[in-house]
Scaffold this active site. Sequence first.
Site, PDB file in Angstrom:
ATOM      1  NE  ARG A  53      -2.529  -0.948   3.589  1.00  0.00           N
ATOM      2  CZ  ARG A  53      -3.003  -0.277   4.586  1.00  0.00           C
ATOM      3  NH1 ARG A  53      -3.927   0.690   4.390  1.00  0.00           N
ATOM      4  NH2 ARG A  53      -2.419  -0.102   5.792  1.00  0.00           N
ATOM      5  CE1 TYR A  97       5.693   7.889  10.721  1.00  0.00           C
ATOM      6  CE2 TYR A  97       6.166  10.328  10.442  1.00  0.00           C
ATOM      7  CZ  TYR A  97       6.154   9.215  10.238  1.00  0.00           C
ATOM      8  OH  TYR A  97       5.937   8.857   8.695  1.00  0.00           O
TER       9      TYR A  97
HETATM   10  N1  CAA Z   1       2.026  23.332  17.681  1.00  0.00           N
HETATM   11  C1  CAA Z   1       1.723  23.967  19.027  1.00  0.00           C
HETATM   12  N2  CAA Z   1       0.700  23.672  19.422  1.00  0.00           N
HETATM   13  C2  CAA Z   1      -0.151  23.090  18.967  1.00  0.00           C
HETATM   14  C3  CAA Z   1       0.015  22.956  17.641  1.00  0.00           C
HETATM   15  C4  CAA Z   1       1.187  23.021  17.055  1.00  0.00           C
HETATM   16  N3  CAA Z   1       1.390  22.736  15.656  1.00  0.00           N
HETATM   17  N4  CAA Z   1      -1.354  22.301  17.162  1.00  0.00           N
HETATM   18  C5  CAA Z   1      -2.103  22.429  17.966  1.00  0.00           C
HETATM   19  N5  CAA Z   1      -1.340  22.705  19.380  1.00  0.00           N
HETATM   20  C6  CAA Z   1      -2.140  22.726  20.368  1.00  0.00           C
HETATM   21  C7  CAA Z   1      -3.493  23.649  20.492  1.00  0.00           C
HETATM   22  O1  CAA Z   1      -3.281  24.986  20.063  1.00  0.00           O
HETATM   23  C8  CAA Z   1      -4.043  23.142  21.671  1.00  0.00           C
HETATM   24  O2  CAA Z   1      -3.643  23.872  22.752  1.00  0.00           O
HETATM   25  P1  CAA Z   1      -4.622  24.390  24.158  1.00  0.00           P
HETATM   26  O3  CAA Z   1      -5.024  23.027  24.514  1.00  0.00           O
HETATM   27  O4  CAA Z   1      -3.515  25.011  24.880  1.00  0.00           O
HETATM   28  O5  CAA Z   1      -5.563  24.970  23.418  1.00  0.00           O
HETATM   29  C9  CAA Z   1      -3.458  21.873  21.910  1.00  0.00           C
HETATM   30  O6  CAA Z   1      -2.209  21.664  20.924  1.00  0.00           O
HETATM   31  C10 CAA Z   1      -4.582  20.759  21.274  1.00  0.00           C
HETATM   32  O7  CAA Z   1      -4.088  19.615  21.975  1.00  0.00           O
HETATM   33  P2  CAA Z   1      -5.070  18.292  21.814  1.00  0.00           P
HETATM   34  O8  CAA Z   1      -4.507  17.207  22.517  1.00  0.00           O
HETATM   35  O9  CAA Z   1      -6.553  18.797  22.081  1.00  0.00           O
HETATM   36  O10 CAA Z   1      -5.104  18.186  20.517  1.00  0.00           O
HETATM   37  P3  CAA Z   1      -6.098  17.511  19.269  1.00  0.00           P
HETATM   38  O11 CAA Z   1      -6.824  16.468  20.155  1.00  0.00           O
HETATM   39  O12 CAA Z   1      -7.093  18.457  18.556  1.00  0.00           O
HETATM   40  O13 CAA Z   1      -5.064  16.600  18.233  1.00  0.00           O
HETATM   41  C11 CAA Z   1      -3.197  15.881  17.100  1.00  0.00           C
HETATM   42  C12 CAA Z   1      -3.906  16.481  18.178  1.00  0.00           C
HETATM   43  C13 CAA Z   1      -4.256  14.254  17.038  1.00  0.00           C
HETATM   44  C14 CAA Z   1      -1.677  15.690  17.237  1.00  0.00           C
HETATM   45  C15 CAA Z   1      -3.739  16.520  15.853  1.00  0.00           C
HETATM   46  O14 CAA Z   1      -3.387  18.019  16.064  1.00  0.00           O
HETATM   47  C16 CAA Z   1      -3.170  16.017  14.737  1.00  0.00           C
HETATM   48  O15 CAA Z   1      -3.545  15.003  14.162  1.00  0.00           O
HETATM   49  N6  CAA Z   1      -2.321  16.826  14.164  1.00  0.00           N
HETATM   50  C17 CAA Z   1      -1.467  16.467  12.792  1.00  0.00           C
HETATM   51  C18 CAA Z   1      -0.260  15.579  13.171  1.00  0.00           C
HETATM   52  C19 CAA Z   1       0.355  15.244  11.788  1.00  0.00           C
HETATM   53  O16 CAA Z   1       0.480  16.152  11.259  1.00  0.00           O
HETATM   54  N7  CAA Z   1       0.539  13.839  11.292  1.00  0.00           N
HETATM   55  C20 CAA Z   1       1.125  13.511  10.394  1.00  0.00           C
HETATM   56  C21 CAA Z   1       0.540  12.215   9.879  1.00  0.00           C
HETATM   57  S1  CAA Z   1       1.235  11.799   8.266  1.00  0.00           S
HETATM   58  C22 CAA Z   1       2.790  11.491   8.339  1.00  0.00           C
HETATM   59  O17 CAA Z   1       3.265  11.091   9.650  1.00  0.00           O
HETATM   60  C23 CAA Z   1       3.439  11.132   7.302  1.00  0.00           C
HETATM   61  C24 CAA Z   1       4.901  11.820   7.150  1.00  0.00           C
HETATM   62  O18 CAA Z   1       5.734  11.243   7.475  1.00  0.00           O
HETATM   63  C25 CAA Z   1       4.655  13.052   6.866  1.00  0.00           C
END
Ligand code: CAA
Length: 245
Positions: free
Chosen positions: A16, A153
Amino acid sequence: MGDMTGQVAIVTGGARGIGRAISERMARRGMKVGVGYSSNPDSAEELKAEFPDQITIHQGNIGNRADCERVFDEVLQAHGRVDVLVNNAGITADKMVAKMEVDDWDRVVQVNLSGTFYMSQLAYLHMAERGMGRIVNISSVIGEKGNAGQVNYAATKSGLFGMTMSMAQEGARKGVTVNCVAPGYVETDMVAAVPEQALEKIVSGIPLKRLGQPDEIARVVEFLSDPESGYITGQVYSVNGGLHM
Ligand code: CAA
């Protein structure tokens, strides 16, 4: 490009996403490919049907050493040798540090880092004895620049850089090259699982303003696997649309 006809590759997670594009490219080059998969037999069967004379499929969890040994033996039984190992299999368990469970950490480290080591050690022993081989580790832009929500990761993907350089130094006198490809965000199921809003923000930050395609990664893996790429070792090739420079 060198002649890869009849050479044998193992591609972990090869049914995949990026792994599938790699398996298909290698099969089109005339190679035999042992495709590892963990949980989706349908994709593996479908791939095998595409290249019935070249591809064999092997179920296993690379985070389990015994599975790695069995799969490696199955490929040797089927094809007689291994010239190329592509360590592509990997998982995510994204959570902010504050919410990350020990199990989220352990699972990701076990598969992405320990699993890559298990497969690499088996391949290395075999390749060193034969005096030639190519190992390509699929890391990630996340290993180069980190990412909020991916401490587990990112640690594994950065860890692959150290593993690559160390094995490259050991493999040099045995004819075994070891390199890394570090993809950015590529159109796969893994990236599709990122929440929509988070993904929109990510894409807007990519200079090329789009996700990569699996085959745009596979072509670099093919290049590094080529017999004529023998003077490249211990390197990281970043393919990320300019997301990290
Ligand atoms: N930097 C700093 N703080 C951040 C942030 C960032 N980029 N993004 C969110 N936050 C903060 C928010 O402001 C919030 O803060 P407060 O609680 O103070 O308001 C807090 O983080 C949110 O925390 P939660 O735990 O409630 O977050 P959530 O449940 O909404 O989700 C997460 C967290 C699951 C990590 C989600 O943000 C997410 O999925 N993000 C994307 C992660 C990502 O890019 N993954 C890539 C996957 S693909 C891959 O990995 C392949 C590759 O090799 C590229």
